[in-house]
Structures are given as C-alpha cells and as structure tokens.
Write a protein that holds these residues in place. Structure first.
Motif, PDB file in Angstrom:
ATOM      1  N   CYS A  38      42.446 -35.353  48.648  1.00  0.00           N
ATOM      2  CA  CYS A  38      42.011 -35.595  47.268  1.00  0.00           C
ATOM      3  C   CYS A  38      42.734 -36.822  46.701  1.00  0.00           C
ATOM      4  O   CYS A  38      43.896 -37.069  47.017  1.00  0.00           O
ATOM      5  CB  CYS A  38      42.337 -34.363  46.427  1.00  0.00           C
ATOM      6  N   SER A  40      43.949 -37.070  43.936  1.00  0.00           N
ATOM      7  CA  SER A  40      45.137 -36.628  43.187  1.00  0.00           C
ATOM      8  C   SER A  40      46.392 -36.743  44.049  1.00  0.00           C
ATOM      9  O   SER A  40      47.480 -36.998  43.533  1.00  0.00           O
ATOM     10  CB  SER A  40      44.961 -35.177  42.720  1.00  0.00           C
ATOM     11  N   HIS A  63      45.421 -29.481  49.025  1.00  0.00           N
ATOM     12  CA  HIS A  63      45.124 -28.393  48.078  1.00  0.00           C
ATOM     13  C   HIS A  63      43.644 -28.013  48.063  1.00  0.00           C
ATOM     14  O   HIS A  63      43.214 -27.264  47.211  1.00  0.00           O
ATOM     15  CB  HIS A  63      45.639 -28.748  46.666  1.00  0.00           C
ATOM     16  N   ASP A 158      37.697 -27.980  45.732  1.00  0.00           N
ATOM     17  CA  ASP A 158      38.211 -28.834  44.647  1.00  0.00           C
ATOM     18  C   ASP A 158      37.187 -29.915  44.310  1.00  0.00           C
ATOM     19  O   ASP A 158      36.658 -29.964  43.197  1.00  0.00           O
ATOM     20  CB  ASP A 158      39.566 -29.448  45.047  1.00  0.00           C
TER      21      ASP A 158
HETATM   22 ZN    ZN Z   1      42.353 -32.392  43.968  1.00  0.00          ZN
END
Ligand code: ZN
Ligand code: NAD
Ligand code: ZN
Length: 351
Positions: A38, A40, A63, A158
C-alpha cells in the motif's frame, strides 16, 4: 522465517530473519498467500517520524493480507486449519460501541486494542512474511467466498475496502444522473472506479497524472478520463453540464488535488479525502460550493469487508495485481514510488 521489516522511521524496510509466531488463546497463525503493498507504507518509510503515531518500528510490513489458517491457539472455534481467509486489518478493543458494529478503525478504547490505532503491518507484525499472527481471530478473519484465492483477495482488504467504505457512505448522492470523480487511479482508485460501476448508476470521471493509469481507469469502467493539471476542472465541469460532481473521491490528498476537488464539487456534494499526501484545503463560507460536505475516511468496517469479498466473488470487482516474491518486495515499493505500477503490487511469501 524471513520478514520485510521497517526497523526505523525514514528508512527502507529490510528483509530480516525472525522467529515463527506461535498462537496464544484466541489467536491464529495465517500462512500468507498475498500481502498487498500500500502507498501508506511509502508514507511510513519516507515521511512519518516518532511521536506522530502511538506506535512505531520495528515491525513487519503488510497490512492487506489473505492466506490460509496455519494453526489455531486454544479457545478458537469456528475456524479450520487450511481454510482460506482474509484478514480484517484494523484491530480495536472488540467491545466499545464502534468495535461492536465492526468499525474497529474508530475504536474508542484504543488502550484495550492489541496496539492503539494500528494492526498487523501498522505497529504489529504484518503479512510480508510467510506466517502472520492474528489476535482475536474469530473477529479479524473473514472466510474467503468460493472462487476467491488469497492473492486476489489480499488487495481487497484495504485497496478495495477503503474505497468501498468511502463510496458506500455517499450512495444516497450517487443516483442516476449523478457524477463521481475519482482522483488518483492507483491501487485504491482503480478498485474505487469498479465499486462505483458495480454499485451505482453514476457517471464516473477519473483523474490521474499518468496516461497508463488513465488507460486502466477506462478498462475499469470509467466513462471519461482527465489528465490532472491545467484544464482538468473545466473538463469536469463541462462533462457535468456545468453543475459539478456530486461526489469527489480524492485518493491523493495533496494541495492541488484537494483544490481540484473543491472546484469541481457540485452544491450539496461530497468531497471525501482518502489520500494522505498531507495537503490542506481552506474551508470557509465562500471557498467551497454551498452545502458541500468535506470528510476524511479511514479504511472500512468488517461487515463492509464481507460485502467487498462478495462483490469480488460475483466477478464485479477484481484487482489488477502484479505479484512479487518476498525477496523482491522492496522492488514493489520502489516501482510504486517511480509511478511504474499498474493497480496493486501483491507480495506472495508462500509461493
Ligand atoms: Zn493501506
Ligand atoms: P498508489 O500509489 O497506488 O496510487 C496513487 C495514484 O495517484 C497514482 O496512480 C498516481 O499517478 C496518482 N497521482 C499522484 N499525484 C496525482 C495528482 N496530483 N493528480 C492525480 N493523480 C495523482 O497509491 P494507493 O495505494 O492507491 O494509495 C493512495 C493514497 O491513499 C495514499 O496516500 C495512501 O497512503 C492512502 N490510503 C489511505 C487509506 C485510508 O484509509 N484513508 C487507506 C489506504 C491508502
Ligand atoms: Zn473498540
């Protein structure tokens, strides 16, 4: 076993040797089939520093995870070894009012959570390793529906769930004749477009800086694509008969994308900030169209994850995924940073 670990803020993660986890009461060990990379994580590696979050390195990244139940701790019932599952990533206390309805993202008793405001891959060890420990596993694992394998399911936890939550809360505004604008067609955005197509009758306009991302947007069902920058706002206004977009989903979140969102929003519209590029938007009586609601969203709820997986099982939602073995996981992040990825990169530690 090997694990891709963030050892300190503002550094690349490192492939290191760690002990295999063993499950305690209520816990499960998952053999990871897919762990999505991701954006992030890039923010974690590049921008975050001590004191910003209630948790910090060292921990194993990853995650957005799916795999197979490898072993179960005492007191776990209802799950079986070998069963394919997706991991619901945000881990709350399980008992507060938010957690009770599956909104563990907004747990109101963070001191009672495995880590305050985080989860596996966000403060605790995540899925970029062959095995991952999942606490309170009957709450945090969702069995995969028939026909969905862990590599396909991982990004949905996600990159699928986050846009699903954002789109779902705006459903009442996404009536036939409405327009939704998706800014940023990467991992989240390309699934956001498919979710809009599958669950609403909106016209969908996609915005990105990269031609390849706009081509992917078209493949995902976008009705129109617009290159970010000069002329973008005018093109979007024109495509909505001058009225503007009922819902803008900003999967970037920079100064320029927030400004674009505010410029193209329709009166009574929604501007939802999902991307965490750190931009800001001045909000005052005259700076945004009347009655525009501006909100951030963080991830999604457990019931919504069940719905996202169902959408995928029905063939209406599919991540464009490039797989990387664990040894080359870092290459996936570097490709993302260089704008070279299409859709999502999924690390496959068990292959
Ligand atoms: Zn994420
Ligand atoms: P990604 O790198 O896969 O995609 C980002 C896309 O935005 C790329 O296609 C890129 O070309 C495009 N882009 C960059 N600058 C742009 C601009 N000025 N105008 C238009 N398009 C632009 O990233 P991702 O994994 O999809 O994540 C997107 C963002 O969402 C990140 O900031 C990430 O941290 C954040 N995120 C938020 C949540 C949440 O719960 N709020 C969850 C997951 C990710
Ligand atoms: Zn809680």
């Amino acid at each position: 076993m090997k694990a891709l670990r963030l050892l300190e803020w503002k550094s690349d993660p490192v492939l290191t040797e760690v002990d295999e986890p063993t499950p305690g009461p209520g816990e499960a060990i998952i053999r990871i089939g897919g762990a999505g990379a991701c954006h992030s994580d890039l923010h974690l590696m590049r921008e975050f520093e001590g004191g910003l979050l209630p948790w910090g390195p060292p921990f194993t990244l990853g995650h957005e995870n799916a795999g197979w139940v490898h072993s179960l701790g005492p007191e776990v019932t209802g799950l079986e070894v070998g069963q394919p599952v997706a991991v619901y990533g945000p881990w709350g206390c399980g008992t507060c009012a938010r957690c009770q309805v599956g909104t563990e993202t907004y747990c109101e008793n963070p001191a009672g959570a495995p880590v305050p405001g985080g989860g596996g891959g966000l403060g605790l060890d995540g899925g970029m390793a062959e095995l991952m420990l999942v606490p309170a596993c009957t709450r945090h694992l969702v069995p995969l529906p028939e026909g969905l394998d862990p590599v396909a399911a991982a990004p949905l936890t996600d990159a699928g769930l986050t846009p699903y939550h954002a789109v779902r809360r705006s459903w009442p505004k996404l009536v036939p004749g409405s327009t939704a604008v998706v800014i940023g067609v990467g991992g989240l955005g390309h699934l956001g477009i498919q979710i809009l197509e599958a669950t609403t009758a909106s016209q969908v306009i996609a915005v990105d800086t990269r031609p390849e991302a706009l081509a992917l947007a078209t493949e995902c069902g976008a009705d129109m694509t617009v290159t970010a920058g000069e002329g973008a706002a005018e093109a979007i206004r024109a495509a909505t008969g001058g009225r503007g977009a009922d819902v803008v989903l900003d999967f970037v979140g920079s100064d320029s994308t927030l400004a674009l969102g505010a410029t193209v929003a329709r009166t009574v519209g929604d501007l939802t900030i999902v991307g965490i590029a750190g931009g800001s938007l001045p909000v005052s009586f005259f700076s945004v169209p009347y009655e525009v609601s501006i909100q951030t969203t963080y991830w999604g709820t457990r019931p919504e994850l069940v719905e996202v997986l169902e959408l995928a099982a029905q063939g209406r939602l599919r991540a464009r995924a490039t797989t990387f073995p664990l040894e080359h996981a870092l290459d996936a992040y570097h490709a993302m940073e260089d704008g070279k990825l299409e859709g999502r990169a999924v690390i496959t530690p068990s292959s």
